[in-house]
Design an enzyme around this catalytic site. Structure first.
Site, PDB file in Angstrom:
ATOM      1  N   SER A 262       0.828  -1.204   0.000  1.00 58.96           N
ATOM      2  CA  SER A 262       0.000   0.000   0.000  1.00 58.96           C
ATOM      3  C   SER A 262       0.860   1.251   0.000  1.00 58.96           C
ATOM      4  O   SER A 262       2.069   1.192   0.237  1.00 58.96           O
ATOM      5  CB  SER A 262      -0.894   0.007   1.237  1.00 58.96           C
ATOM      6  OG  SER A 262      -0.103   0.308   2.378  1.00 58.96           O
ATOM      7  N   LYS A 263       0.201   2.366  -0.241  1.00 54.36           N
ATOM      8  CA  LYS A 263       0.872   3.659  -0.221  1.00 54.36           C
ATOM      9  C   LYS A 263       1.526   3.867   1.151  1.00 54.36           C
ATOM     10  O   LYS A 263       2.623   4.389   1.250  1.00 54.36           O
ATOM     11  CB  LYS A 263      -0.163   4.748  -0.498  1.00 54.36           C
ATOM     12  CG  LYS A 263       0.381   6.144  -0.398  1.00 54.36           C
ATOM     13  CD  LYS A 263      -0.691   7.160  -0.744  1.00 54.36           C
ATOM     14  CE  LYS A 263      -0.236   8.556  -0.402  1.00 54.36           C
ATOM     15  NZ  LYS A 263      -0.045   8.791   1.031  1.00 54.36           N
ATOM     16  N   ARG A 264       0.819   3.429   2.197  1.00 52.93           N
ATOM     17  CA  ARG A 264       1.356   3.603   3.552  1.00 52.93           C
ATOM     18  C   ARG A 264       2.694   2.893   3.750  1.00 52.93           C
ATOM     19  O   ARG A 264       3.576   3.402   4.433  1.00 52.93           O
ATOM     20  CB  ARG A 264       0.348   3.129   4.604  1.00 52.93           C
ATOM     21  CG  ARG A 264      -0.266   4.291   5.349  1.00 52.93           C
ATOM     22  CD  ARG A 264      -1.332   3.863   6.307  1.00 52.93           C
ATOM     23  NE  ARG A 264      -2.410   3.171   5.606  1.00 52.93           N
ATOM     24  CZ  ARG A 264      -2.892   1.982   5.947  1.00 52.93           C
ATOM     25  NH1 ARG A 264      -2.387   1.330   6.971  1.00 52.93           N
ATOM     26  NH2 ARG A 264      -3.880   1.426   5.260  1.00 52.93           N
TER      27      ARG A 264
END
Ligand code: GLU
Length: 503
Positions: A262-264
């Site tokens: 994910s972006k996180r």
């Protein structure tokens, strides 16, 4: 003759394009090129609630930067457009009307509150509410109402959606080119909304109508769309169209731990998950482009995240990938992303590129540091320094001293290199430089001769000399450094250090 292969990348412009999406685009591109077919870009912007203004341009720019140029699509022309779904509303209206006329779809007037109540009631009975054969008779729709009642509601302008009527008496047999055969009991499916109250189709309807009208032969997309496949098959049947072949790609997994990348993960560990920088009010998310990755290295890395050529080879040009690519060699299970491997690929590509190829991007880095420079010097520096670099900017970081004289000397290094006799030795060496040609070979010989004549160890001159030129005990061979700096600069730096370090 076999049908022309036509595939599409169909992102929804809801934000930046994740590298998972880039990989989907890449596999579509490779599949099209492998079969001499066409690669389309369709923008699926029917969900107005999630629409993000700048996302479409971002997607187009990313594909261009990567060199995955669509043959047709938004921003790329083509005969079967428009390729932006928001411009195709009238088309979807026509097709959904046909389904209603043929009793394959129906009007539903249930309000959000009524549906919530039905859900709550099911929950009380420890059941899950599904809008389908089991419930539709008790709900407010054109199947449970008389024709007059339906007409009256429509005439009144009561908001409605159009739902797909799923016949339940059969098993749906599916074939996925990656996952093989799958069978689904039709009675477990819900009567999906095809057309919304805002006059827009849902993803499902628009997707099928467009794939059909755009002549798509193979749907290659992420695994998250696998649950939609039975519905899509049923829609093709309802329209009386031949369905394309389907291939659902495995997830790209986090570099560590469980789940999807994910972006996180990128934010937390400092690596990009987007092809280009994505700027929002909350901040800027890193992009491969801005971090100094080569587009071909990124594509090569992504190609191997889920597909393998069946050999040990890891470095491929895009053309080689297209030649070798096949869906049979795409794995069913998730592919683990590795930030280190991404850097490794960039390193390999950097080594392969010629000085001329690297020069423009290298000079952009040099200029960004406010340094006036010239091609000859930069070309020499690239050739000398690239071996240990992963990114073009690493070359400059390691070569800074070739542009800027040291303004201080590494303390530990000075302790080691600067001795009581260093000044006298350096001054004597400067003398010999006057009669030495300023090329690395001659300078090397001059140093060898010097240590012999002075009867000193090589380090006695090598270390202080290096310190004066570099500011630290690092860098390439000293004669090579001297050649690049030239005589005037070399001598100036020696004197500058003598002045700085002499008591
Ligand atoms: N618009 C969908 C997406 O955002 C497309 C899925 C498909 O390829 O059918 O991924």
């Amino acid at each position: 003759m076999a049908k022309e292969v036509r595939v599409r990348f169909a992102p929804s412009p809801t934000g930046a394009l994740h590298i998972g999406g880039v990989r989907t685009a890449l596999y579509n591109y490779l599949f099209a090129k492998h079969h001499g077919g066409k690669f389309l870009l369709r923008i699926e912007d029917t969900d107005q609630a999630r629409f993000v203004e700048s996302a479409e341009q971002y997607i187009i720019d990313s594909l261009k930067w990567l060199g995955l140029t669509p043959d047709e699509g938004v921003g790329f022309g083509g005969e079967l457009g428009p390729y932006r779904q928001s411009e195709r509303k009238a088309i979807y209206q026509e097709y959904v009307d046909t389904l209603v006329t043929n009793e394959k779809a129906y009007f539903a007037f249930d309000t959000a509150e009524e549906l919530d109540a039905a859900r709550a009631l099911a929950e009380e009975n420890k059941e899950t509410f599904i809008y389908n054969w089991s419930t539709r008779g008790k709900l407010k729709n054109s199947l449970s109402m008389t024709e007059e009642e339906t007409k009256a509601e429509l005439a009144k302008g009561t908001p409605y959606v159009i739902r797909f009527k799923i016949d339940t008496d059969h098993t749906i047999l599916l074939n996925d080119l990656i996952r093989g055969k799958i069978s689904i009991d039709a009675s477990t499916l819900d009567d999906k909304v095809l057309f919304k109250s805002d006059g827009m189709p849902t993803y499902h309807l628009a997707n099928i109508v467009d794939d059909h009208l755009m002549g798509i032969t193979h749907v290659i997309r992420g695994e998250e769309w696998l649950p939609s496949m039975p519905l899509h098959e049923l829609l093709y049947t309802a329209f009386g169209w031949e369905a394309p072949e389907f291939a659902h790609l495995p997830l790209i997994l986090k570099h560590e731990g469980k789940g999807k990348l994910s972006k996180r993960d990128g934010d937390k560990h400092g690596f990009p998950v987007f092809p280009m920088e994505w700027v929002t009010e909350e901040g800027t998310a890193k992009g491969y482009k801005e971090e100094g990755y080569f587009p071909d290295a990124v594509l090569n890395m992504l190609a191997l995240l889920g597909w393998n050529p069946g050999t040990e080879q890891e470095i491929f040009t895009l053309t080689e990938l297209a030649d070798l690519f096949s869906l049979e060699k795409v794995s069913k299970s998730g592919a683990r992303f590795s930030p280190d491997k991404a850097v490794w690929f960039n390193h390999q590509y950097l080594q392969q590129k010629s000085t001329e190829e690297l020069l423009p991007s290298y000079q952009a880095v040099v200029k960004a540091h406010g340094i006036e420079t010239n091609n000859e010097l930069d070309a020499k520096v690239i050739a000398l320094m690239k071996e240990r670099a992963n990114f073009v900017s690493d070359i400059f970081d390691q070569a800074r001293f070739l542009y800027i004289a040291p303004s201080s000397y590494d303390e530990k290094a000075a302790k080691k290199a600067w001795k009581d006799d260093s000044k006298a030795i350096l001054l004597a060496f400067v003398e010999t430089l006057q009669s030495t040609d300023f090329n690395a070979v001659a300078l090397h010989d001059a140093m060898a001769k010097f240590v012999e004549e002075q009867a000193i160890g090589f380090g006695k001159i090598g270390m202080p000399l290096r310190l004066s030129l570099v500011g630290a005990l690092q860098g390439p061979d000293v004669p090579v450094i001297m050649e690049i700096l030239g005589e005037v600069e070399t001598v100036n730096r020696i004197h500058a250090m003598i002045e700085a370090l002499s008591e």
